[in-house]
Structures are given as structure tokens and as C-alpha cells.
Design an enzyme around this catalytic site. Structure first.
Site, mmCIF file in Angstrom:
data_model
loop_
_atom_site.group_PDB
_atom_site.id
_atom_site.type_symbol
_atom_site.label_atom_id
_atom_site.label_comp_id
_atom_site.label_asym_id
_atom_site.label_seq_id
_atom_site.Cartn_x
_atom_site.Cartn_y
_atom_site.Cartn_z
ATOM 1 N N HIS A 77 17.406 12.307 31.771
ATOM 2 C CA HIS A 77 17.875 13.672 31.466
ATOM 3 C C HIS A 77 19.279 13.601 30.889
ATOM 4 C CE1 HIS A 77 18.597 17.982 32.105
ATOM 5 N NE2 HIS A 77 19.770 17.631 32.623
ATOM 6 N N ALA A 105 -1.627 6.523 8.468
ATOM 7 C CA ALA A 105 -1.306 5.111 8.669
ATOM 8 C C ALA A 105 -1.569 4.696 10.113
ATOM 9 C CB ALA A 105 0.149 4.845 8.294
ATOM 10 N N GLY A 165 0.777 -1.226 0.000
ATOM 11 C CA GLY A 165 0.000 0.000 0.000
ATOM 12 C C GLY A 165 0.813 1.282 0.000
ATOM 13 N N ILE A 224 1.807 16.742 3.554
ATOM 14 C CA ILE A 224 2.568 16.183 2.439
ATOM 15 C C ILE A 224 3.427 17.252 1.783
ATOM 16 C CG2 ILE A 224 2.415 15.052 0.188
ATOM 17 C CD1 ILE A 224 -0.205 13.774 1.127
ATOM 18 N N VAL A 262 -3.203 28.505 -7.377
ATOM 19 C CA VAL A 262 -2.657 28.338 -8.724
ATOM 20 C C VAL A 262 -3.821 28.382 -9.699
ATOM 21 C CG1 VAL A 262 -1.481 26.753 -10.302
ATOM 22 C CG2 VAL A 262 -0.678 27.005 -7.936
#
Length: 473
Positions: A449, A328, A52, A196, A252
């Protein structure tokens, strides 16, 4: 492949669950169902791309390329002043081969190790629902007690003049096409300032591209509840740190492949080598015969409840095809929930605490309630990441960590961060929110730490007045 069977062989078996689609939702559902003793058949239409979106053209290859780009960028820009004097050279083809090797490794792990070990069988072919309890692949009709539809999604192509022609001629690419590039363009305009677009914009900038990001909304990451994240990312990070040209509130209007131009709503025409479309994804529901068996579809997505069930009792759906978040992380849980319900376990997914993450540099993460400072119900505290010792040591002392506290109960109810390892820290925040961690209780916790995760605790200590890292205001 040892798990593969033919359509005729599949017809001869009575299956408990047939899963259509081998991405995150489908693969994880198949394994979980098999763990629970069910007989599972996994159907995948693309023999060349099992696994996928996430494995092939999404989270997995993106993280590999970001990892390599980060190292290249650090070596060539910063670490030369700290004792690492290396003549860093970029071999894009080798990078993409490394990405392909990772993909092959993950696919092989499932098909040769995980699936066979659980008795899962796999059939390659185009599947459609013949009835609520049968699936047709080619000439074969496969009977099953239950079906899970996990057919994923594909990049959305906006109806902009010239885009379709640009796609045919290679001037325009989608986020899927990006992973087949054989070179990095000198300049690129990205349509879309969501996760994305930002991730690929970060990657391309670090690999040497001149990047322009165009977002029609008034900020980057417009789907994130806390608007400050997108604004800081656009101004402090993309523009100031990287020199990326970010245009928000701009669209655009036309793509001109002949002259390699992009025309904007501002009237400007920009000349670039490539255009990347990153305006989201659309569910893959075509050809499944959903209407024929009565499955409810709305705005192109399959409708499911918190149990991953559709309105048809024997049919479930999980992953991007449901249109819920298209992550996902969500697909995995949806698939497992579906498998468990098929097996008779009353399982559900909690959509109230889904972390939203962008793997930019710095990373962005958000979960839970977003509130303004003047909201009487909540206390909002923002901790600068500049005082985190590990962030300083790693040359990443930028960004901030914001928490939202419910005033009455003092419980943490929201977490919003832009900074190093935000994608990891947000998971700790999910646990804290889910379990109702309060400001008083955080004082009892001991964290290792110095680590980035301390930023969450530091922000809560700041809210309670016990933070020891900042000067008196």
C-alpha cells in the site's frame, strides 16, 4: 548473423520443426521447441523486419511512443503546477529514432543471443508448403517432421471509395504505416474505434493532433463484453478530458485525396491532413499452398484446436494467422503450446480467460464474465478509482473497477476496469478468477500500500460490505 543459413544448407538437415514466421508466435515456439531438444529452423520472408508485427509495428513501438507522449503531456499540461517547471518541446524525429532503437535492440537480443544459444537456425525467404512434411523456399525443399505456420497478419483495408487511391498517395495510412511517419499531422481522422484506433488516437492527441475517431458501431471498443467501458471511454475520457471528436454509429462513405476530405454517413464532409485506417487485421495465408496440403482455412484464417494443431497432424498454426483474438499475448501461448505438443507434451491453451487490454489513458482492461446489475446469477460491484491514494498522487483519479461475483459460490468471475495500470491489474484478476478466489478469501490477503492493484481488492471488499474507503450510502 550467426544463426543464418542458406536454403541449400537447410536441405541437408532433417528438422524436427520448421517455423514459418518470426513474430511472437514463431519466435517463442522456436525457442520452446529448442529448449525441449528439438532441431528447429525458423523461416522469415522479410529480412528487413524480423520479429513480426508486435516488435516492429505493434505493441512494442506503440508502448515506447505512448510512454514518451505521456511524459510530454504530463510535463506540458499538469506538472508545471506541481513544481516541475520545464519548457517541454516535442522532437518527433528523435521520438521515432528512440522507437527504432528499441526495435533493433529486441531483434538483436534474439538473433545474436537467444537463438544462437539454443541452436536455432534462421533462413530468409518466401516459404510455402510442399507437403505435410516439407517446405519449399526458393529452389530448396526442406524436409521436416512438423511445421508451424506463424505468418501473422496485415492491416485490413475497408472497401471504401477512395481509400485505395488515398493509400497510394499517402493521404490514407494504415496502422503499420503510422510507424514510418516523419511528422505528426495537425489533424487526422481515424476509421475504427477498436483498440488500435483508440491507442493511436490517444497517442496522436497527446502529440498535438486534432483527432476524430469514427466507429460504425454504437460505441467504442465494440468487441469488449462490457459496453460501459467503451461508453465511458468515448464520453468521459475522449470527449470531455481530451476534446477528441468521437463519432459512433457513423461510417465513412468516401475518402477524397484530391481535396483531403472524408465524407461521412451523416452527410458531413470533414477536411483533415491524414486518414488512419484501423478497422482490424486479416491473416496472412496467401501463397502458403494450404489448400494443396489440405489445411482447413475458414474466413481467411487457419483453423486450429486448443493444442494449436490444424486438421493435418504434422502442421500447427499460431498467432494472428489463426484469427483467434489477434493478440501477442495469445500468440505467445499458442506458439509455446504448439512447440510442446510437437515435443510430445499434451499442452493446451485456455481461451476462456484471455484479457483484453487497450493502452489508452486511462487504460482499459477486461476479462471473464460481463453481467448487468439485474442478473440474478451475479453480483456486480463498481468501485470508483477516485479513492486510490496512488491514483490521486499520480494525477489519475478517474475511472472505475468493476467485478462480477457469482452469487452462490461468491467467486470472482469477471473483471472490467478503466483506470491507471488496468493492463497490469487485469493479470492479477486472471489469477484470481482461474483459482476461484472468493469474497471471504480476499479478506485474508495483504497487499502492499498504496498501489494501483489494491483497486481489485477494494472492489471485492466493497462487494462483501467491508470496504473502508467510501462513505456510508
Amino acid at each position: 548473423m550467426s544463426v543464418e543459413i542458406t536454403g541449400r544448407e537447410a536441405e541437408g538437415t532433417r528438422w524436427d520443426l520448421v517455423v514459418i514466421g518470426s513474430g511472437t508466435a514463431g519466435a517463442d515456439a522456436a525457442v520452446r521447441a529448442a529448449q525441449l531438444g528439438l532441431k528447429v529452423l525458423l523461416i522469415e520472408r522479410n529480412r528487413d523486419r524480423p520479429g513480426g508485427t508486435c516488435v516492429n509495428v505493434g505493441c512494442v513501438p506503440t508502448k515506447k511512443l505512448l510512454y514518451l507522449a505521456d511524459h510530454y503531456h504530463e510535463l506540458s499540461k499538469y506538472l508545471v503546477n506541481e513544481g516541475l517547471i520545464i519548457d517541454a518541446k516535442l522532437d518527433v524525429k528523435a521520438m521515432f529514432r528512440a522507437k527504432d532503437q528499441l526495435i533493433s535492440q529486441i531483434i538483436a537480443w534474439y538473433t545474436f543471443r537467444v537463438f544462437p544459444s539454443w541452436g536455432i537456425k534462421m533462413l530468409f525467404g518466401e516459404a510455402r508448403l510442399a507437403s505435410p512434411n516439407s517446405v519449399k523456399v526458393g529452389d530448396s525443399v526442406i524436409e521436416t517432421k512438423n511445421v508451424l505456420i506463424a505468418t501473422g497478419s496485415r492491416p485490413k483495408v475497408p472497401p471504401i471509395r477512395g481509400v485505395e487511391e488515398g493509400l497510394r498517395r499517402g493521404f490514407v495510412i494504415t496502422s503499420d504505416d503510422f510507424f514510418s511517419l516523419d511528422s505528426i499531422p495537425d489533424s487526422i481522422l481515424i476509421i475504427g474505434g477498436g483498440a488500435i484506433g483508440v491507442e493511436l488516437g490517444t497517442l496522436l492527441h497527446k502529440l498535438g493532433s486534432k483527432v476524430i475517431i469514427v466507429e460504425i458501431m454504437d460505441r467504442l471498443l465494440p468487441t469488449f463484453a462490457d459496453a460501459e467501458l467503451g461508453n465511458y471511454l468515448a464520453n468521459r475520457v475522449m470527449r470531455e478530458m481530451y476534446g477528441v471528436d468521437v463519432r459512433v454509429g457513423t461510417s465513412v462513405t468516401e475518402v477524397d485525396p484530391d481535396n483531403r476530405l472524408v465524407r461521412l454517413s451523416s452527410g458531413e464532409a470533414v477536411k483533415v491532413d491524414k486518414v488512419l485506417v484501423a478497422v482490424g487485421r486479416v491473416p496472412n495465408t496467401e501463397g502458403l499452398n494450404l489448400e494443396g496440403v489440405g489445411v482447413e482455412v475458414k474466413n481467411g484464417a487457419i483453423m486450429v484446436d486448443d493444442h494449436s494443431r490444424t486438421n493435418v497432424p504434422s502442421i500447427y498454426a499460431a498467432g494472428d494467422v489463426t484469427g483467434k483474438y489477434m493478440l501477442a499475448s495469445v500468440a505467445k501461448v499458442q506458439g509455446i503450446v504448439a512447440a510442446e505438443n510437437v515435443a510430445g507434451i499434451n499442452s493446451r491453451i485456455d481461451y476462456n480467460l484471455v484479457p483484453m487490454v487497450v493502452f489508452s489513458d486511462p487504460e482499459v482492461a477486461s476479462v471473464g464474465i460481463a453481467a448487468s446489475k439485474d442478473d440474478p446469477k451475479y453480483m456486480v460491484t463498481k468501485m470508483p478509482n477516485t479513492i486510490n491514494y496512488r491514483a490521486i498522487a499520480y494525477n489519475k483519479p478517474y475511472g472505475w473497477t468493476k467485478i462480477v461475483i457469482e452469487r452462490g459460490s461468491k467467486r470472482v468471475v469477471g473483471f472490467h476496469m478503466i483506470g491507471p495500470w488496468a493492463s497490469e491489474i487485469v493479470n492479477t484478476a486472471v489469477i484470481a478468477i482461474k483459482n476461484g478466489l472468493t469474497l471471504d478469501e480476499v479478506k485474508e490477503l495483504v497487499f502492499s500500500h498504496p498501489v494501483f492493484t489494491e483497486l481489485l481488492i477494494d472492489a471485492m471488499e466493497l462487494a462483501s460490505g467491508s470496504n473502508v474507503y467510501l462513505p456510508k450510502r
